[in-house]
Design an enzyme around this catalytic site. Structure first.
Site, mmCIF file in Angstrom:
data_model
loop_
_atom_site.group_PDB
_atom_site.id
_atom_site.type_symbol
_atom_site.label_atom_id
_atom_site.label_comp_id
_atom_site.label_asym_id
_atom_site.label_seq_id
_atom_site.Cartn_x
_atom_site.Cartn_y
_atom_site.Cartn_z
ATOM 1 N N TYR A 104 40.969 44.400 49.660
ATOM 2 C CA TYR A 104 42.420 44.221 49.813
ATOM 3 C C TYR A 104 42.922 44.766 51.154
ATOM 4 O O TYR A 104 44.062 44.544 51.525
ATOM 5 C CB TYR A 104 43.184 44.914 48.678
ATOM 6 C CG TYR A 104 42.966 44.282 47.317
ATOM 7 C CD1 TYR A 104 42.521 42.971 47.189
ATOM 8 C CD2 TYR A 104 43.214 44.984 46.152
ATOM 9 C CE1 TYR A 104 42.325 42.394 45.956
ATOM 10 C CE2 TYR A 104 43.021 44.414 44.903
ATOM 11 C CZ TYR A 104 42.569 43.115 44.811
ATOM 12 O OH TYR A 104 42.376 42.542 43.587
ATOM 13 N N LYS A 150 28.330 44.858 42.770
ATOM 14 C CA LYS A 150 27.496 43.659 42.772
ATOM 15 C C LYS A 150 26.412 43.848 43.828
ATOM 16 O O LYS A 150 26.359 43.122 44.834
ATOM 17 C CB LYS A 150 28.353 42.414 43.065
ATOM 18 C CG LYS A 150 29.287 42.025 41.943
ATOM 19 C CD LYS A 150 28.603 41.219 40.854
ATOM 20 C CE LYS A 150 28.304 39.815 41.321
ATOM 21 N NZ LYS A 150 27.524 39.061 40.306
ATOM 22 N N ASP A 174 29.844 41.970 36.816
ATOM 23 C CA ASP A 174 30.004 40.840 35.899
ATOM 24 C C ASP A 174 29.375 41.152 34.543
ATOM 25 O O ASP A 174 29.961 40.865 33.493
ATOM 26 C CB ASP A 174 29.456 39.537 36.503
ATOM 27 C CG ASP A 174 28.056 39.682 37.090
ATOM 28 O OD1 ASP A 174 27.575 40.826 37.228
ATOM 29 O OD2 ASP A 174 27.445 38.651 37.413
ATOM 30 N N ASP A 204 40.444 46.326 39.715
ATOM 31 C CA ASP A 204 41.686 45.627 39.391
ATOM 32 C C ASP A 204 41.457 44.759 38.139
ATOM 33 O O ASP A 204 42.216 44.803 37.163
ATOM 34 C CB ASP A 204 42.063 44.757 40.599
ATOM 35 C CG ASP A 204 43.485 44.262 40.558
ATOM 36 O OD1 ASP A 204 44.186 44.574 39.585
ATOM 37 O OD2 ASP A 204 43.895 43.552 41.493
ATOM 38 N N ASP A 243 42.413 45.934 33.983
ATOM 39 C CA ASP A 243 43.375 45.117 33.234
ATOM 40 C C ASP A 243 42.737 44.622 31.942
ATOM 41 O O ASP A 243 43.354 44.637 30.878
ATOM 42 C CB ASP A 243 43.815 43.901 34.055
ATOM 43 C CG ASP A 243 45.076 44.180 34.850
ATOM 44 O OD1 ASP A 243 45.371 45.367 35.063
ATOM 45 O OD2 ASP A 243 45.749 43.217 35.260
#
Ligand code: NAD
Length: 368
Positions: free
Chosen positions: A142, A192, A225, A249, A253
């Protein structure tokens, strides 16, 4: 010795309504537990723009830097949607996070027994769930450069860059290990590393910090993942999860919603420890200013109340008092009291924001 200081920034919409209930609870701790805070209040977001033409004044920023902890309600609302980007209410919140260097975002996913049927997962998968996602908040994709939309040949290219330095990874890893020591002593780091170099570095640095400083904490690694799948399959296998800004993020959530309503979700954003040992800290509910219900006494104050419980635990080392407050919330929910957002399909009569705050106070009284 002076009392610890709290800066309250209630903000817009339902922010002041839910914060009013937290103020009652702060008062209760002073009266009944001898736990006193020096509380000051100021403006952030749209209300600060209305008063000063900016969503956060330099004076308020300085007060936040000096406070032992900041409690924030929520910012924003349709009235401010057309403002220039530079003075939008959210810019006030972003400035607080950036200038206080709040790099470690703590998002608990905790399932109160009385709300286990609220989850989209089966009761036995979520009942008693208590995990904490630590998301790196001030770096990663970001923020990385280069970023932008560029023209290459005859088409546009969108670019964002994932970038992490060793020290950025190390400090959030330490934050997760310290937290684990106050909980079940278990950290799972997610990245990852199979496809991203920044993931390889992330895994290496987290392992190095562990091996040098936190060998008492159990550490595992998981691809993000696979982590998402495991969070749905059997979330109770985790205690603390540490991950980067982007994966955090998404995963926070998802994990938070395992447990029900937005009106129940607290958060903490922490920076480096100060000379007094306390981290720079901002506590806030995950929800926004909820303009659709603002001013109607319908908001659920529990997310904001649980954010104050996090302040007791992480800023003021009052874990037993935080347990008391979380226990009181649990007792209130177990008694069947519900604000409108927690009403099931069977209906019932919801209680108001202030009735919920009073119910928590009554449950706190019952602990004495
Ligand atoms: P929101 O979280 O404000 O509301 C989403 C839905 O959840 C609404 O239906 C609302 O009524 C409900 N809800 C939220 N909190 C609740 C509570 N405590 N009790 C009961 N119901 C609750 O998100 P939104 O509608 O996308 O955004 C509204 C405004 O809030 C926007 O201006 C947005 O930019 C801002 N916002 C601020 C923050 C923040 O201050 N940290 C976070 C998210 C959104």
């Amino acid at each position: 010795m002076s009392n610890p200081s709290l800066l309250i920034l209630a903000g817009d919409g339902i922010g002041p309504e839910v914060m009013a209930e937290v103020k009652k609870i702060i008062g209760w701790y002073g009266d009944k537990r001898g736990v006193h805070f020096d509380v000051s209040e100021d403006l952030v977001g749209g209300c600060a723009y209305d008063a000063h033409g900016t969503p956060l004044t330099d004076e308020t920023m300085a007060k936040a830097q000096a406070a032992d902890a900041v409690l924030l309600g929520a910012v924003g609302g349709p009235k401010y949607d057309k403002l220039d980007f530079s003075v939008k209410p959210e810019r006030g919140l972003l400035r607080l996070r950036k200038e206080m260097d709040l790099f470690s975002n703590l998002r608990p996913a905790q399932c109160f027994d009385a709300l286990a049927d609220f989850s989209s997962l089966k009761r036995d998968i979520v009942a008693g769930l208590d995990i904490m996602i630590v998301r790196e908040l001030t770096s990663g994709v970001y923020f990385g450069e280069p970023r932008g939309i560029f023209v290459e040949g005859n088409e546009r290219v969108g670019i964002n860059t994932q970038r992490y330095t060793e020290s950025e990874i190390a400090r959030v890893a330490r934050s997760a290990f310290e937290l684990a020591r106050k909980r079940s002593n278990k950290v799972c780091s997610m990245e990852k590393a199979n496809v991203m170099e920044s993931g390889i570095l992330w895994r290496d640095v987290v392992q190095e910090i562990h091996d040098k400083e936190y060998t008492d904490v159990e550490l595992s690694h998981m691809y993000a993942d696979a982590g998402a799948m495991q969070l749905c399959r059997w979330p109770k296998q985790f205690d603390v999860i540490v991950t980067d800004n982007l994966f955090g993020d998404l995963l926070s959530d998802m994990a938070a919603m395992l447990t029900g309503s937005l009106g129940m979700l607290p958060s903490a954003s922490l920076g480096l420890p100060q000379a007094n040992g306390r981290p720079k800290a901002l506590y806030e509910p995950v929800h926004g200013s909820a303009p659709d219900i603002a001013g109607q006494g319908k908001a659920n104050p529990i997310a904001c109340i649980l954010s104050f419980a996090m302040a007791l635990r992480y800023s003021f080392d009052m874990g037993a008092e935080a347990d008391r407050l979380e226990g009181a919330v649990n007792d209130v929910l177990a008694s069947g009291a519900r604000t409108a957002d927690l009403m099931g399909p069977d209906g019932g009569t919801p209680i108001s924001t202030s009735q919920m705050g009073d119910a928590v106070i009554a449950a706190l009284n019952a602990t004495l």
